[in-house]
Motif scaffolding. Structure first.
Motif, PDB file in Angstrom:
ATOM      1  N   VAL A  54      40.356  57.648  -2.257  1.00 47.34           N
ATOM      2  CA  VAL A  54      39.291  58.367  -2.795  1.00 47.34           C
ATOM      3  C   VAL A  54      38.936  59.940  -2.442  1.00 47.34           C
ATOM      4  O   VAL A  54      38.511  60.594  -3.250  1.00 47.34           O
ATOM      5  CB  VAL A  54      38.026  57.579  -2.523  1.00 47.34           C
ATOM      6  N   ALA A  55      39.237  60.083  -1.229  1.00 51.96           N
ATOM      7  CA  ALA A  55      38.976  61.455  -0.617  1.00 51.96           C
ATOM      8  C   ALA A  55      40.135  62.403  -1.293  1.00 51.96           C
ATOM      9  O   ALA A  55      39.611  63.500  -1.387  1.00 51.96           O
ATOM     10  CB  ALA A  55      39.260  61.570   0.860  1.00 51.96           C
ATOM     11  N   LEU A  56      41.344  61.785  -1.508  1.00 55.15           N
ATOM     12  CA  LEU A  56      42.222  62.632  -2.132  1.00 55.15           C
ATOM     13  C   LEU A  56      42.028  63.045  -3.711  1.00 55.15           C
ATOM     14  O   LEU A  56      42.332  63.982  -4.279  1.00 55.15           O
ATOM     15  CB  LEU A  56      43.612  62.211  -2.042  1.00 55.15           C
ATOM     16  N   ALA A  57      41.431  62.167  -4.330  1.00 49.09           N
ATOM     17  CA  ALA A  57      41.283  61.914  -5.868  1.00 49.09           C
ATOM     18  C   ALA A  57      40.323  63.100  -6.257  1.00 49.09           C
ATOM     19  O   ALA A  57      39.375  63.704  -5.346  1.00 49.09           O
ATOM     20  CB  ALA A  57      40.505  60.687  -6.288  1.00 49.09           C
ATOM     21  N   ASP A  58      40.492  63.497  -7.484  1.00 53.70           N
ATOM     22  CA  ASP A  58      39.682  64.741  -8.148  1.00 53.70           C
ATOM     23  C   ASP A  58      38.529  64.177  -8.690  1.00 53.70           C
ATOM     24  O   ASP A  58      37.369  64.671  -8.916  1.00 53.70           O
ATOM     25  CB  ASP A  58      40.618  65.465  -9.203  1.00 53.70           C
ATOM     26  N   THR A  59      38.753  62.857  -9.408  1.00 50.71           N
ATOM     27  CA  THR A  59      37.738  62.115 -10.120  1.00 50.71           C
ATOM     28  C   THR A  59      37.494  60.790  -9.721  1.00 50.71           C
ATOM     29  O   THR A  59      38.552  60.295  -9.690  1.00 50.71           O
ATOM     30  CB  THR A  59      37.828  62.208 -11.630  1.00 50.71           C
ATOM     31  N   VAL A  60      36.413  60.309  -9.207  1.00 49.64           N
ATOM     32  CA  VAL A  60      36.388  58.784  -8.813  1.00 49.64           C
ATOM     33  C   VAL A  60      35.109  58.099  -9.681  1.00 49.64           C
ATOM     34  O   VAL A  60      34.187  58.715  -9.542  1.00 49.64           O
ATOM     35  CB  VAL A  60      36.113  58.765  -7.380  1.00 49.64           C
ATOM     36  N   THR A  61      35.320  57.237 -10.329  1.00 45.21           N
ATOM     37  CA  THR A  61      34.287  56.359 -10.828  1.00 45.21           C
ATOM     38  C   THR A  61      34.139  54.829 -10.415  1.00 45.21           C
ATOM     39  O   THR A  61      35.158  54.295 -10.267  1.00 45.21           O
ATOM     40  CB  THR A  61      34.494  56.315 -12.627  1.00 45.21           C
ATOM     41  N   GLU A  62      33.089  54.780 -10.004  1.00 44.99           N
ATOM     42  CA  GLU A  62      32.843  53.300  -9.402  1.00 44.99           C
ATOM     43  C   GLU A  62      32.193  52.471 -10.369  1.00 44.99           C
ATOM     44  O   GLU A  62      30.800  52.855 -10.525  1.00 44.99           O
ATOM     45  CB  GLU A  62      32.195  53.335  -7.991  1.00 44.99           C
ATOM     46  N   MET A  63      32.765  51.613 -10.880  1.00 50.69           N
ATOM     47  CA  MET A  63      32.184  50.470 -11.801  1.00 50.69           C
ATOM     48  C   MET A  63      31.215  49.510 -10.984  1.00 50.69           C
ATOM     49  O   MET A  63      31.731  49.080 -10.101  1.00 50.69           O
ATOM     50  CB  MET A  63      32.960  49.798 -12.559  1.00 50.69           C
ATOM     51  N   THR A  64      29.898  49.649 -11.510  1.00 49.21           N
ATOM     52  CA  THR A  64      28.942  48.809 -10.764  1.00 49.21           C
ATOM     53  C   THR A  64      28.579  47.451 -11.839  1.00 49.21           C
ATOM     54  O   THR A  64      28.224  47.840 -12.633  1.00 49.21           O
ATOM     55  CB  THR A  64      27.734  49.689 -10.162  1.00 49.21           C
ATOM     56  N   LYS A  65      28.744  46.309 -11.113  1.00 52.31           N
ATOM     57  CA  LYS A  65      28.354  45.314 -11.822  1.00 52.31           C
ATOM     58  C   LYS A  65      26.986  44.911 -11.814  1.00 52.31           C
ATOM     59  O   LYS A  65      26.187  44.754 -10.648  1.00 52.31           O
ATOM     60  CB  LYS A  65      29.003  43.720 -11.240  1.00 52.31           C
ATOM     61  N   VAL A  66      26.374  45.141 -12.683  1.00 51.43           N
ATOM     62  CA  VAL A  66      24.703  44.972 -13.074  1.00 51.43           C
ATOM     63  C   VAL A  66      24.739  43.200 -13.526  1.00 51.43           C
ATOM     64  O   VAL A  66      23.629  42.724 -12.703  1.00 51.43           O
ATOM     65  CB  VAL A  66      24.190  45.807 -14.074  1.00 51.43           C
TER      66      VAL A  66
END
Length: 189
Positions: free
Chosen positions: A161-173
């Motif tokens: 995550v720290a190295l990545a350029d773009t991080v998306t966290e999918m959150t279950k609703v």
């Protein structure tokens, strides 16, 4: 729902940096991590870019919807695993498949012939200790500048995550499975 005024100003500054490959992470407990990665692969492939999808938990003979479609259009996808860990009869064999698969995926990243490499569900062999995190990090850091890599799976290691350029966290609703509705072919395969 609150009504909003549409923006009239351009939301970002013009590009100032050179274009380069990105490290993209789709993680979290929500649905859509692999689906988003496949959409990215289709977008790049549709632009004539060289793309490869590696699936760390799918068997090589898998015939899910994405496999059938990718086969039709000629987008290469390869299963590297033996399915869900709870179905495995030999977890050491599963680990060895992950290591063998990683060698192929690593070579495809470092080879520089691809524009985009998707490492679908790679977080599982990482968090199970089947793959060395440092080697994955080194590969991501040392890849050719034009190569983008998209990694998917729950509980992505914080170092990635720290190295990545773009991080998306999918959150279950909300999820249909929690209401007793089984997986639907064409939606969750």
């Amino acid at each position: 729902m609150q009504i909003e005024t549409p923006p009239t100003d351009k939301p970002r500054e013009p590009e100032r940096a050179e274009r380069r490959g990105l490290v993209i992470v789709n993680t979290g407990d929500g649905k859509g991590k692999s689906t988003a990665a496949f959409g990215l692969a289709l977008r790049a492939f549709g632009r004539g870019k060289a793309v490869k999808v590696w699936q760390f938990m799918k068997v090589p003979s898998a015939r899910f919807g994405e496999h059938r479609m990718f086969e039709r259009i000629g987008l290469p996808v390869e299963g590297l695993g033996d399915g869900f860990s709870w179905k495995s009869h030999d977890l050491e064999h599963s680990a060895q498949l992950a290591r063998d698969g990683w060698a192929k995926a690593r070579d495809s990243i470092l080879g520089g012939e691809l524009f985009l490499v998707v490492l679908d569900e790679i977080t599982y062999p990482l968090i199970y200790g089947w793959l060395p995190l440092d080697e994955v990090l080194d590969t991501l850091r040392n890849r050719p500048a034009h190569v983008s890599v998209c990694l998917t799976g729950r509980r992505c290691p914080p170092e990635i995550v720290a190295l990545a350029d773009t991080v998306t966290e999918m959150t279950k609703v909300k999820h249909a499975f929690d209401a007793g509705i089984p997986a639907q072919r064409g939606i969750e395969d």
